[in-house]
Motif scaffolding. Sequence first.
Motif, PDB file in Angstrom:
ATOM      1  N   PRO A 184       0.798  -1.231   0.000  1.00  0.00           N
ATOM      2  CA  PRO A 184       0.000   0.000   0.000  1.00  0.00           C
ATOM      3  C   PRO A 184       0.835   1.289   0.000  1.00  0.00           C
ATOM      4  O   PRO A 184       0.579   2.167  -0.826  1.00  0.00           O
ATOM      5  N   GLU A 223      -7.163  -8.146  -3.864  1.00  0.00           N
ATOM      6  CA  GLU A 223      -7.723  -6.794  -3.746  1.00  0.00           C
ATOM      7  C   GLU A 223      -8.872  -6.566  -4.723  1.00  0.00           C
ATOM      8  O   GLU A 223      -9.636  -5.618  -4.551  1.00  0.00           O
ATOM      9  N   ARG A 247      -6.971   3.220  -2.054  1.00  0.00           N
ATOM     10  CA  ARG A 247      -6.500   1.925  -2.557  1.00  0.00           C
ATOM     11  C   ARG A 247      -6.936   1.683  -3.996  1.00  0.00           C
ATOM     12  O   ARG A 247      -6.550   0.680  -4.609  1.00  0.00           O
ATOM     13  N   ASN A 279      -2.309 -12.422   0.216  1.00  0.00           N
ATOM     14  CA  ASN A 279      -1.089 -11.949   0.909  1.00  0.00           C
ATOM     15  C   ASN A 279       0.010 -13.022   0.942  1.00  0.00           C
ATOM     16  O   ASN A 279      -0.207 -14.115   1.464  1.00  0.00           O
ATOM     17  N   ARG A 291       4.519  -3.474   4.366  1.00  0.00           N
ATOM     18  CA  ARG A 291       3.522  -4.528   4.505  1.00  0.00           C
ATOM     19  C   ARG A 291       3.647  -5.153   5.892  1.00  0.00           C
ATOM     20  O   ARG A 291       4.682  -5.051   6.550  1.00  0.00           O
ATOM     21  N   VAL A 292       2.580  -5.830   6.293  1.00  0.00           N
ATOM     22  CA  VAL A 292       2.504  -6.213   7.698  1.00  0.00           C
ATOM     23  C   VAL A 292       3.583  -7.221   8.095  1.00  0.00           C
ATOM     24  O   VAL A 292       4.155  -7.120   9.185  1.00  0.00           O
ATOM     25  N   ASN A 295       7.020  -5.470   8.251  1.00  0.00           N
ATOM     26  CA  ASN A 295       7.018  -4.531   9.383  1.00  0.00           C
ATOM     27  C   ASN A 295       7.176  -5.262  10.708  1.00  0.00           C
ATOM     28  O   ASN A 295       8.031  -4.930  11.531  1.00  0.00           O
ATOM     29  N   PHE A 296       6.310  -6.268  10.938  1.00  0.00           N
ATOM     30  CA  PHE A 296       6.313  -6.945  12.249  1.00  0.00           C
ATOM     31  C   PHE A 296       7.663  -7.618  12.521  1.00  0.00           C
ATOM     32  O   PHE A 296       8.205  -7.517  13.627  1.00  0.00           O
ATOM     33  N   THR A 307       3.543  -2.432  15.415  1.00  0.00           N
ATOM     34  CA  THR A 307       2.423  -1.515  15.171  1.00  0.00           C
ATOM     35  C   THR A 307       1.234  -2.240  14.551  1.00  0.00           C
ATOM     36  O   THR A 307       1.252  -2.580  13.369  1.00  0.00           O
ATOM     37  N   VAL A 308       0.210  -2.467  15.359  1.00  0.00           N
ATOM     38  CA  VAL A 308      -1.038  -3.041  14.829  1.00  0.00           C
ATOM     39  C   VAL A 308      -1.956  -1.877  14.470  1.00  0.00           C
ATOM     40  O   VAL A 308      -2.200  -0.999  15.302  1.00  0.00           O
ATOM     41  N   ARG A 316      -6.278 -11.462   7.785  1.00  0.00           N
ATOM     42  CA  ARG A 316      -5.596 -11.754   6.525  1.00  0.00           C
ATOM     43  C   ARG A 316      -5.184 -13.229   6.570  1.00  0.00           C
ATOM     44  O   ARG A 316      -5.042 -13.820   7.648  1.00  0.00           O
ATOM     45  N   ILE A 350      -5.088  -9.631  12.718  1.00  0.00           N
ATOM     46  CA  ILE A 350      -3.760  -9.004  12.707  1.00  0.00           C
ATOM     47  C   ILE A 350      -3.190  -8.949  14.130  1.00  0.00           C
ATOM     48  O   ILE A 350      -1.979  -9.096  14.330  1.00  0.00           O
ATOM     49  N   PRO A 384      -5.664   2.407   8.350  1.00  0.00           N
ATOM     50  CA  PRO A 384      -5.723   3.154   7.087  1.00  0.00           C
ATOM     51  C   PRO A 384      -7.133   3.112   6.474  1.00  0.00           C
ATOM     52  O   PRO A 384      -7.897   2.167   6.718  1.00  0.00           O
ATOM     53  N   ASP A 387      -9.284  -0.085   4.713  1.00  0.00           N
ATOM     54  CA  ASP A 387      -8.548  -1.327   5.005  1.00  0.00           C
ATOM     55  C   ASP A 387      -9.563  -2.483   5.049  1.00  0.00           C
ATOM     56  O   ASP A 387     -10.493  -2.452   5.858  1.00  0.00           O
ATOM     57  N   ARG A 391     -10.183 -11.382   4.896  1.00  0.00           N
ATOM     58  CA  ARG A 391      -9.651 -11.872   3.637  1.00  0.00           C
ATOM     59  C   ARG A 391      -9.230 -13.326   3.823  1.00  0.00           C
ATOM     60  O   ARG A 391      -8.391 -13.629   4.643  1.00  0.00           O
TER      61      ARG A 391
HETATM   62  N1  UDP Z   1      -0.966  -3.671   9.184  1.00  0.00           N
HETATM   63  C1  UDP Z   1      -0.691  -3.473  10.535  1.00  0.00           C
HETATM   64  N2  UDP Z   1       0.534  -3.010  10.886  1.00  0.00           N
HETATM   65  C2  UDP Z   1       1.515  -2.748   9.980  1.00  0.00           C
HETATM   66  C3  UDP Z   1       1.231  -2.942   8.605  1.00  0.00           C
HETATM   67  C4  UDP Z   1      -0.021  -3.400   8.244  1.00  0.00           C
HETATM   68  O1  UDP Z   1      -1.546  -3.712  11.400  1.00  0.00           O
HETATM   69  O2  UDP Z   1       2.615  -2.335  10.386  1.00  0.00           O
HETATM   70  C5  UDP Z   1      -2.286  -4.205   8.815  1.00  0.00           C
HETATM   71  C6  UDP Z   1      -2.998  -3.450   7.701  1.00  0.00           C
HETATM   72  O3  UDP Z   1      -3.759  -2.379   8.234  1.00  0.00           O
HETATM   73  C7  UDP Z   1      -3.862  -4.549   7.114  1.00  0.00           C
HETATM   74  C8  UDP Z   1      -3.031  -5.809   7.292  1.00  0.00           C
HETATM   75  O4  UDP Z   1      -2.083  -5.510   8.311  1.00  0.00           O
HETATM   76  O5  UDP Z   1      -5.046  -4.695   7.851  1.00  0.00           O
HETATM   77  C9  UDP Z   1      -2.298  -6.232   6.027  1.00  0.00           C
HETATM   78  O6  UDP Z   1      -1.614  -5.107   5.528  1.00  0.00           O
HETATM   79  P1  UDP Z   1      -0.613  -5.176   4.294  1.00  0.00           P
HETATM   80  O7  UDP Z   1      -0.168  -3.768   4.028  1.00  0.00           O
HETATM   81  O8  UDP Z   1       0.439  -6.188   4.529  1.00  0.00           O
HETATM   82  O9  UDP Z   1      -1.487  -5.743   3.067  1.00  0.00           O
HETATM   83  P2  UDP Z   1      -2.992  -5.546   2.540  1.00  0.00           P
HETATM   84  O10 UDP Z   1      -3.570  -6.900   2.667  1.00  0.00           O
HETATM   85  O11 UDP Z   1      -3.732  -4.549   3.354  1.00  0.00           O
HETATM   86  O12 UDP Z   1      -2.802  -5.095   1.133  1.00  0.00           O
END
Ligand code: UDP
Length: 430
Positions: A184, A223, A247, A279, A291-292, A295-296, A307-308, A316, A350, A384, A387, A391
């Motif tokens: 994103p 998506e 998006r 994903n 991406r999540v 990041n995690f 950061t959630v 997801r 998440i 965001p 969102d 999924r």
């Molecule tokens: N997300 C989160 N923390 C982060 C990055 C993403 O909680 O540091 C959440 C994001 O809001 C979404 C999910 O994780 O609900 C997947 O986000 P990602 O950007 O990986 O892919 P998306 O499936 O949204 O395109």
Amino acid sequence: MAPSPLKTLDKDGSEITTVGFNRFGFDCEVPLNTLRSLYLRSHYVVPTDAANAQDLDEEALESEHARFTGGNELYQSKSIYHPETHSISYTTLSRFPPVKLLPPTQRKRILVTGGAGFVGSHLVDRLMLLGHDVTVLDNFFTGSKTTVNHWVGHPNFELVRHDIVQPFMIECDQIYHLACPASPPHYQFNAVKTIKTSFMGTLNMLGLAKRTKARFLISSTSEVYGDPEVHPQSEEYWGHVNPIGPRACYDEGKRVAETLTYGFQRQDGVDVRVARIFNTYGPRMNPYDGRVVSNFIVQALKGEDMTVYGDGNQTRSFQYIHDLIDGLIALMNANESRPVNIGNGEEFTIGEFAELVRDIVEKVQEEDGVKPARRVQIVHKPIPTDDPQKRRPDTTRAWESLQWKPRWTVRMGLEEMVRYYKARMAEGSI
Ligand code: UDP
Ligand code: NAD
């Protein structure tokens, strides 16, 4: 460092030693350790405590490097990191991993757009090991030459810097059309460019497929289902997408790319394949692409807060990269021109996922004898706009048409990815 002797068990508890399959009249199995030797290797780090490490002569560096690679240097480029000057020296590869020697009737000329990106580079590794002629087209917006540099110089490989918004001419038998930013933050960075890539880029690549009669596979996305009202999502569901939200450049871009694809099929008889990818995560994912999963893991490894976004109840489903590549190769070679979902049905909120990643990072740190000063905290940030709330793929069609289903558990994939990022951090590149 030799390829890690990781033992990986699949969903049924059997050890995974190869990826790929032997179906549709051809064998595309590849040993997992050969692939790992391409992405789990580390650069040799000149020891900081070595006296005059900078002054080691070439021969000394060579023997240090050989010791470090434990005999596996045969398949590895030499890249030596010098912490004092934060610099890196590369030696051009003169040896490559053995690739299959295919008879001309089986050897395909394959174009991979976006081949220097996360998914593309893993696909390139497979296609190269299988003995095909591979050309990568990439403008390096989100991809990097470092993801494929281990093939540069190989007679079966070409890397071309090109923006697919402009037409491109080449003779080819198959096109894997992957070029498009996928995270994103990246696809929203320049929304108009994302739409141009999705529309004009796909138009150009379909034109190429029409002229050369190449089979054309597009990497579409979950998506296209938007924020779904149907759960899990099957290919019959038409989606619920906001056409004017942040998006939309990506979601609507991919939807129109699918429309174009089926337009060329109906009007011009182009042989098409459409993969709707859910994903996916794995080594070589850009650690800072927002991406999540990346990041995690990076946050947990660095000891920073995880950061959630929002309350963390959105869900997801995460698939490991090797399963996706199996699915893409199966789809390209099977007789299925309808859209096919490729994803893993293991669904997490998440919030749960953050805890799982934290546990796995702690487990790997413990195995490596590292004890962080404090446990990382999970914090919440605003969600965001648009969102999607949930999924999960319905992969019935993938099973019926391709006999494909995911083999990797999310946990196994995460362990490998944590080790990959850890190695990158140790060398200073993250
Ligand atoms: N997300 C989160 N923390 C982060 C990055 C993403 O909680 O540091 C959440 C994001 O809001 C979404 C999910 O994780 O609900 C997947 O986000 P990602 O950007 O990986 O892919 P998306 O499936 O949204 O395109
Ligand atoms: P990525 O950003 O790592 O790779 C995309 C590649 O395309 C990069 O190398 C980038 O430089 C290149 N590119 C972008 N615009 C280009 C242009 N105009 N011309 C030439 N090259 C261009 O992303 P990824 O995760 O590897 O995704 C690859 C494909 O798979 C994308 O089409 C994406 O939409 C799709 N997909 C990925 C996921 C996932 O979870 N990774 C999920 C659904 C769909």
